[in-house]
Design an enzyme around this catalytic site. Structure first.
Site, short mmCIF file in Angstrom:
data_model
loop_
_atom_site.label_atom_id
_atom_site.label_comp_id
_atom_site.label_asym_id
_atom_site.label_seq_id
_atom_site.Cartn_x
_atom_site.Cartn_y
_atom_site.Cartn_z
N CYS A 7 8.52 41.79 -8.32
CA CYS A 7 7.07 42.07 -8.78
C CYS A 7 6.31 42.27 -7.44
CB CYS A 7 6.41 41.02 -9.48
SG CYS A 7 6.14 39.34 -8.35
N ARG A 13 5.30 36.75 -11.43
CA ARG A 13 6.25 37.24 -12.41
C ARG A 13 7.69 37.11 -11.95
NH1 ARG A 13 3.05 42.89 -13.07
NH2 ARG A 13 2.84 42.13 -10.49
N ASP A 126 0.48 41.91 -14.86
CA ASP A 126 0.33 41.09 -13.68
C ASP A 126 -0.79 39.90 -14.19
OD1 ASP A 126 -0.93 40.03 -11.45
OD2 ASP A 126 -1.37 41.72 -10.59
P1 4NP Z 1 2.94 38.65 -8.92
O1 4NP Z 1 1.40 38.46 -8.99
O2 4NP Z 1 3.26 40.11 -8.28
O3 4NP Z 1 3.55 38.62 -10.07
O4 4NP Z 1 3.63 37.49 -8.12
C1 4NP Z 1 0.52 38.80 -7.99
C2 4NP Z 1 0.37 37.79 -6.98
C3 4NP Z 1 -0.66 38.16 -6.19
C4 4NP Z 1 -1.46 39.30 -6.35
C5 4NP Z 1 -1.21 40.24 -7.50
C6 4NP Z 1 -0.38 39.86 -8.21
N1 4NP Z 1 -2.65 39.43 -5.10
O5 4NP Z 1 -3.30 40.51 -5.44
O6 4NP Z 1 -2.60 38.85 -4.31
#
Ligand code: 4NP
Length: 162
Positions: A7, A13, A126
């Site tokens: 991700c 995720r 997300d």
């Molecule tokens: P992930 O979620 O890609 O599912 O781990 C996110 C974690 C952090 C951020 C965005 C999505 N962020 O903008 O910091």
């Protein structure tokens, strides 16, 4: 066989996917190893997001995690790379192309969920800016895709040895 879940941050995720898919493969006696990474370095070294850990634990999954950024060589060391959304897909392809690494084995995770395909909903969205329900939704989408993935691996008799 080795599968990498990817991700953006590797804290929401893909850690959920790592824990869920690992448990589903174990329950199905499929010798598939699962790990995860993020296209961004922003959260490298961190544990999974506490909301992700909460939803995992409340559904009976466990996970030891330390977020890491996807390195190109990891792509060539995995048989299948499962991304959560189209932005991840672009990010992984960009990382691969910069290093001249093949990315034909990169897929959206929900391509393995026939109902998701039928609904045209191919992304695990997300959940970062939302509440706990978003994480519950993510877990359920991943569980459904995992069921389809187990069926796919069995049906296509993919060599899962080693
Ligand atoms: P992930 O979620 O890609 O599912 O781990 C996110 C974690 C952090 C951020 C965005 C999505 N962020 O903008 O910091």
């Amino acid at each position: 066989m080795r599968i990498l879940a990817v991700c953006l941050g590797n804290i929401c995720r893909s850690p959920i996917a790592e824990a869920v898919l690992r448990a589903q493969f174990a329950a199905a006696s499929l010798p598939v190893e699962v790990d995860s990474a993020g296209t961004s370095a922003a959260h490298a070294g961190e544990d999974a997001d506490e909301r992700a850990l909460r939803v995992l634990h409340s559904s009976g999954y466990s996970l030891q995690h330390r977020a890491r950024q996807l390195q190109p060589e990891l792509l060539s060391q995995r048989d299948l790379v499962l991304v959560m959304d189209h932005s991840n897909l672009r990010g992984v392809r960009a990382i691969a192309e910069r290093s001249g690494i093949n990315h034909d084995h990169v897929r959206l995770l929900r391509e393995f969920d026939a109902a998701a395909i039928a609904a045209g909903e191919l992304e695990v969205p997300d959940p970062w800016y939302g509440g706990a329900q978003g994480f519950t939704d993510v877990l359920q989408m991943i569980e459904r895709a995992g069921v389809g993935l187990v069926q796919h691996l069995r049906r296509h008799a993919i060599d899962t040895a080693g």
